[in-house]
Design a protein around this motif. Sequence first.
Motif, PDB file in Angstrom:
ATOM      1  N   MET A   1       0.823  -1.219   0.096  1.00 60.88           N
ATOM      2  CA  MET A   1      -0.133   0.051   0.042  1.00 60.88           C
ATOM      3  C   MET A   1       1.048   1.090  -0.043  1.00 60.88           C
ATOM      4  SD  MET A   1      -2.774  -1.081  -0.314  1.00 60.88           S
ATOM      5  CE  MET A   1      -4.026   0.291   0.096  1.00 60.88           C
ATOM      6  N   GLY A   2       1.886   1.330   0.771  1.00 66.23           N
ATOM      7  CA  GLY A   2       2.722   2.547   0.804  1.00 66.23           C
ATOM      8  C   GLY A   2       3.530   2.643  -0.484  1.00 66.23           C
TER       9      GLY A   2
ATOM     10  N   ASP B   1      10.910   3.268   5.530  1.00 65.81           N
ATOM     11  CA  ASP B   1      10.845   1.758   6.026  1.00 65.81           C
ATOM     12  C   ASP B   1      11.631   1.430   6.765  1.00 65.81           C
ATOM     13  OD1 ASP B   1       9.923  -1.016   5.911  1.00 65.81           O
ATOM     14  OD2 ASP B   1       8.478  -0.299   4.363  1.00 65.81           O
ATOM     15  N   VAL B   2      11.851   0.269   7.130  1.00 66.48           N
ATOM     16  CA  VAL B   2      12.841   0.011   8.169  1.00 66.48           C
ATOM     17  C   VAL B   2      14.349  -0.470   7.584  1.00 66.48           C
ATOM     18  CG1 VAL B   2      11.274  -1.171   9.896  1.00 66.48           C
ATOM     19  CG2 VAL B   2      11.938  -2.462   8.155  1.00 66.48           C
TER      20      VAL B   2
ATOM     21  N   VAL C   1      14.144  -3.020   1.861  1.00 68.13           N
ATOM     22  CA  VAL C   1      12.980  -3.027   1.560  1.00 68.13           C
ATOM     23  C   VAL C   1      12.545  -1.585   0.927  1.00 68.13           C
ATOM     24  CG1 VAL C   1      10.762  -2.497   2.763  1.00 68.13           C
ATOM     25  CG2 VAL C   1      12.407  -3.916   3.962  1.00 68.13           C
TER      26      VAL C   1
ATOM     27  N   ALA D   1       1.549   3.495   6.675  1.00 66.34           N
ATOM     28  CA  ALA D   1       0.998   2.238   6.009  1.00 66.34           C
ATOM     29  C   ALA D   1       1.799   0.996   6.259  1.00 66.34           C
ATOM     30  CB  ALA D   1       0.962   2.353   4.380  1.00 66.34           C
ATOM     31  N   ILE D   2       2.172   0.792   7.684  1.00 69.35           N
ATOM     32  CA  ILE D   2       2.814  -0.450   8.076  1.00 69.35           C
ATOM     33  C   ILE D   2       1.836  -1.521   8.453  1.00 69.35           C
ATOM     34  CG2 ILE D   2       4.794   1.387   8.874  1.00 69.35           C
ATOM     35  CD1 ILE D   2       3.808   0.636  11.968  1.00 69.35           C
ATOM     36  N   VAL D   3       2.409  -2.342   8.910  1.00 70.40           N
ATOM     37  CA  VAL D   3       1.773  -3.802   9.567  1.00 70.40           C
ATOM     38  C   VAL D   3       0.381  -3.468  10.385  1.00 70.40           C
ATOM     39  CG1 VAL D   3       3.285  -3.845  11.510  1.00 70.40           C
ATOM     40  CG2 VAL D   3       2.145  -6.080  10.461  1.00 70.40           C
TER      41      VAL D   3
ATOM     42  N   LYS E   1       1.658   0.471  15.423  1.00 70.10           N
ATOM     43  CA  LYS E   1       1.352   1.710  14.801  1.00 70.10           C
ATOM     44  C   LYS E   1       1.421   2.791  15.879  1.00 70.10           C
ATOM     45  CE  LYS E   1      -1.916  -0.134  11.503  1.00 70.10           C
ATOM     46  NZ  LYS E   1      -1.303   0.244  10.096  1.00 70.10           N
TER      47      LYS E   1
ATOM     48  N   LEU F   1       4.847   3.912  16.671  1.00 69.52           N
ATOM     49  CA  LEU F   1       5.520   4.589  15.723  1.00 69.52           C
ATOM     50  C   LEU F   1       5.076   6.122  15.624  1.00 69.52           C
ATOM     51  CD1 LEU F   1       6.561   4.900  12.776  1.00 69.52           C
ATOM     52  CD2 LEU F   1       4.389   4.522  11.861  1.00 69.52           C
TER      53      LEU F   1
ATOM     54  N   SER G   1      -6.898  -0.799   7.571  1.00 73.40           N
ATOM     55  CA  SER G   1      -8.115  -1.698   7.127  1.00 73.40           C
ATOM     56  C   SER G   1      -9.065  -1.807   8.163  1.00 73.40           C
ATOM     57  CB  SER G   1      -7.643  -2.784   6.656  1.00 73.40           C
ATOM     58  OG  SER G   1      -6.701  -2.750   5.643  1.00 73.40           O
TER      59      SER G   1
ATOM     60  N   ASN H   1      -6.290  -1.203  -2.818  1.00 71.87           N
ATOM     61  CA  ASN H   1      -5.296  -2.044  -3.410  1.00 71.87           C
ATOM     62  C   ASN H   1      -5.936  -2.526  -4.660  1.00 71.87           C
ATOM     63  OD1 ASN H   1      -3.034  -3.437  -3.959  1.00 71.87           O
ATOM     64  ND2 ASN H   1      -3.885  -4.961  -2.855  1.00 71.87           N
TER      65      ASN H   1
ATOM     66  N   VAL I   1      -4.763  -9.293  -1.375  1.00 73.08           N
ATOM     67  CA  VAL I   1      -4.730  -8.133  -0.424  1.00 73.08           C
ATOM     68  C   VAL I   1      -3.460  -8.749   0.536  1.00 73.08           C
ATOM     69  CG1 VAL I   1      -5.947  -7.716   1.875  1.00 73.08           C
ATOM     70  CG2 VAL I   1      -7.250  -7.470  -0.320  1.00 73.08           C
TER      71      VAL I   1
ATOM     72  N   THR J   1      -2.682  -9.944   6.281  1.00 77.43           N
ATOM     73  CA  THR J   1      -3.440  -8.664   6.639  1.00 77.43           C
ATOM     74  C   THR J   1      -4.976  -9.221   6.870  1.00 77.43           C
ATOM     75  OG1 THR J   1      -1.959  -7.414   5.139  1.00 77.43           O
ATOM     76  CG2 THR J   1      -4.307  -6.434   5.544  1.00 77.43           C
TER      77      THR J   1
ATOM     78  N   LYS K   1       2.199 -11.682  -2.538  1.00 79.30           N
ATOM     79  CA  LYS K   1       3.466 -11.101  -2.297  1.00 79.30           C
ATOM     80  C   LYS K   1       4.510 -12.205  -1.627  1.00 79.30           C
ATOM     81  CE  LYS K   1       1.760  -9.878   2.472  1.00 79.30           C
ATOM     82  NZ  LYS K   1       1.679  -8.664   3.353  1.00 79.30           N
TER      83      LYS K   1
HETATM   84  N1  LIG Z   1      -3.096  -4.922   1.457  1.00 78.90           N
HETATM   85  C1  LIG Z   1      -4.274  -4.332   1.257  1.00 78.90           C
HETATM   86  O1  LIG Z   1      -4.934  -4.647   0.375  1.00 78.90           O
HETATM   87  C2  LIG Z   1      -4.439  -3.236   2.175  1.00 78.90           C
HETATM   88  C3  LIG Z   1      -3.972  -2.758   3.290  1.00 78.90           C
HETATM   89  N2  LIG Z   1      -4.164  -1.597   3.915  1.00 78.90           N
HETATM   90  C4  LIG Z   1      -3.528  -1.335   5.388  1.00 78.90           C
HETATM   91  O2  LIG Z   1      -2.422  -0.759   4.894  1.00 78.90           O
HETATM   92  C5  LIG Z   1      -1.323  -1.153   6.174  1.00 78.90           C
HETATM   93  C6  LIG Z   1      -0.360  -1.690   5.077  1.00 78.90           C
HETATM   94  O3  LIG Z   1      -0.513  -2.908   4.401  1.00 78.90           O
HETATM   95  P1  LIG Z   1       0.265  -3.687   3.375  1.00 78.90           P
HETATM   96  O4  LIG Z   1       0.891  -2.497   2.382  1.00 78.90           O
HETATM   97  O5  LIG Z   1      -0.483  -4.558   2.691  1.00 78.90           O
HETATM   98  O6  LIG Z   1       1.595  -4.284   4.097  1.00 78.90           O
HETATM   99  P2  LIG Z   1       2.862  -4.742   3.621  1.00 78.90           P
HETATM  100  O7  LIG Z   1       3.442  -5.985   4.596  1.00 78.90           O
HETATM  101  O8  LIG Z   1       2.944  -4.975   2.287  1.00 78.90           O
HETATM  102  O9  LIG Z   1       4.002  -3.456   3.941  1.00 78.90           O
HETATM  103  C7  LIG Z   1       4.183  -2.898   5.395  1.00 78.90           C
HETATM  104  C8  LIG Z   1       5.568  -2.271   5.442  1.00 78.90           C
HETATM  105  O10 LIG Z   1       5.624  -1.822   6.649  1.00 78.90           O
HETATM  106  C9  LIG Z   1       7.083  -2.010   6.918  1.00 78.90           C
HETATM  107  N3  LIG Z   1       6.917  -1.543   8.328  1.00 78.90           N
HETATM  108  C10 LIG Z   1       6.814  -2.327   9.393  1.00 78.90           C
HETATM  109  N4  LIG Z   1       6.662  -1.516  10.579  1.00 78.90           N
HETATM  110  C11 LIG Z   1       7.592  -0.397  10.474  1.00 78.90           C
HETATM  111  C12 LIG Z   1       7.770   0.552  11.077  1.00 78.90           C
HETATM  112  N5  LIG Z   1       7.794   0.722  12.327  1.00 78.90           N
HETATM  113  N6  LIG Z   1       8.387   1.784  10.406  1.00 78.90           N
HETATM  114  C13 LIG Z   1       8.574   1.771   8.924  1.00 78.90           C
HETATM  115  N7  LIG Z   1       8.125   0.757   8.191  1.00 78.90           N
HETATM  116  C14 LIG Z   1       7.732  -0.478   9.022  1.00 78.90           C
HETATM  117  C15 LIG Z   1       7.282  -2.947   6.452  1.00 78.90           C
HETATM  118  O11 LIG Z   1       8.700  -3.416   6.372  1.00 78.90           O
HETATM  119  C16 LIG Z   1       6.902  -3.250   5.136  1.00 78.90           C
HETATM  120  O12 LIG Z   1       7.510  -2.928   4.238  1.00 78.90           O
HETATM  121  C17 LIG Z   1      -1.893  -1.890   7.016  1.00 78.90           C
HETATM  122  O13 LIG Z   1      -2.299  -1.369   7.972  1.00 78.90           O
HETATM  123  C18 LIG Z   1      -3.248  -2.558   5.771  1.00 78.90           C
HETATM  124  O14 LIG Z   1      -4.346  -3.005   6.883  1.00 78.90           O
HETATM  125  C19 LIG Z   1      -5.366  -0.872   3.564  1.00 78.90           C
HETATM  126  C20 LIG Z   1      -5.902  -0.872   2.404  1.00 78.90           C
HETATM  127  C21 LIG Z   1      -5.673  -2.285   1.624  1.00 78.90           C
END
Ligand SMILES: NC(=O)C1=CN([C@@H]2O[C@H](COP(=O)(O)OP(=O)(O)OC[C@H]3O[C@@H](n4cnc5c(N)ncnc54)[C@H](O)[C@@H]3O)[C@@H](O)[C@H]2O)C=CC1
Length: 310
Positions: free
Chosen positions: A32-33, A51-52, A56, A113-115, A121, A124, A143, A167, A259, A263, A299
């Motif tokens: 998402m990010g 990101d971390v 990444v 848009a982290i985990v 969250k 952070l 979400s 997404n 998705v 998640t 993924k």
């Molecule tokens: N996957 C989807 O279809 C959707 C997800 N979301 C929400 O968006 C958020 C992210 O989801 P995704 O992108 O799917 O997850 P993802 O797992 O693809 O990405 C999450 C990223 O956050 C990074 N991260 C984790 N902790 C961190 C921190 N403390 N500081 C910086 N970076 C950090 C990770 O390294 C990873 O690259 C979640 O809250 C999810 O619920 C919202 C809409 C759609």
Amino acid sequence: MAFATGMIRRAFSMSTTNQAVKHVTVIGGGLMGAGIAQVAAQTGHNVTVVDVSEDVLKKSKDSIKKSLERVAKKQNPEDEKARANFMTETMSRLSMNTNVEDVAKSTDLVIEAIVENLDIKKKLFSSIDSIAPEHTIFASNTSSIPIKEIASATKRLDRFGGLHFFNPVPVMKLVEVIRTPETSDTTFSTLAEFGKAMGKTTVEAKDTPGFIVNRLLVPYMMEAVRMLERGDASAKDIDTAMKLGAGYPMGPIQLSDYVGLDTCQFIVKGWHEKHPDNPLFNPCPLLDKLVSEGKLGMKSGEGFYKYNKL
Ligand SMILES: NC(=O)C1=CN([C@@H]2O[C@H](COP(=O)(O)OP(=O)(O)OC[C@H]3O[C@@H](n4cnc5c(N)ncnc54)[C@H](O)[C@@H]3O)[C@@H](O)[C@H]2O)C=CC1
Ligand SMILES: CCCCCCCC(=O)CC(=O)SCCNC(=O)CCNC(=O)[C@H](O)C(C)(C)COP(=O)(O)OP(=O)(O)OC[C@H]1O[C@@H](n2cnc3c(N)ncnc32)[C@H](O)[C@@H]1OP(=O)(O)O
């Protein structure tokens, strides 16, 4: 400066009317990010992705570049120079950083848009609350977690809201703008204006479980997994049925893989813990099994289906 297409010109003029948000920090460069950062940069905003690790961030930048190339090709199929200009312009507005404190010092909007985990969250946001300028608005792309609970880690409850993207972000036209009872009118309208400046249609949602879309979508997707678990139909047939019988672009099983199964699991687990009497939010053992095996969907290369690794 000459822009090749009306679309790019329009995107640029939209951004110049959105004076409040010039620099955006996107925290989390995952699925998402990366999409949010791409579209924000495409529409004229300066964007830093945090990101971390460098690794990444490199993957994130590569995926943004690939997706932008798709957009450029669609906008200018015949004009190679315009495509190159679009890529250079957009990529020049994008930077990557692993140090969130440094970036938060000078930004207008933070989109997290982290985990999907409340404690992570909160940690952070709490770490950047005293660093970010007074005017900076914080938003979460969660979400399923109440925005109010995430915001409670900060002292800027009036400058905190939800910006929920879908997404794939470059394609999906909606952004839900979520306000808590404490979100100020100025914050809400700035977030809605920013969503529009990104070329999206915005809807206003209250801070209730799943907002609008996910409150309807999650029970539907989990019912599909339960149907598969019971052996009532195969994954492929469930997906084909919903695509051809109900007009969905993707079936619910494929959408779960798309998705990310981790998640999906986080969402269902969290809602079940909060609302144990609601059978719509019951956990799904099949989903839990796949996640425990590291099968996280597209993924990771495998979920309900197998995929060629990107
Ligand atoms: N996957 C989807 O279809 C959707 C997800 N979301 C929400 O968006 C958020 C992210 O989801 P995704 O992108 O799917 O997850 P993802 O797992 O693809 O990405 C999450 C990223 O956050 C990074 N991260 C984790 N902790 C961190 C921190 N403390 N500081 C910086 N970076 C950090 C990770 O390294 C990873 O690259 C979640 O809250 C999810 O619920 C919202 C809409 C759609
Ligand atoms: C358990 C509970 C869990 C709940 C989880 C909740 C998660 C959330 O919080 C909220 C969510 O995001 S829910 C997910 C919402 N998204 C969907 O429902 C997507 C459904 N799928 C689709 O729309 C199409 O299959 C899709 C657009 C994806 C692909 O379309 P096609 O199958 O037709 O494939 P293509 O022909 O490749 O693409 C169509 C057009 O889109 C362009 N495109 C696709 N991906 C892109 C990307 N990443 N970047 C840029 N452009 C992209 C593609 O170029 C093509 O364009 P045209 O050539 O003009 O048609």
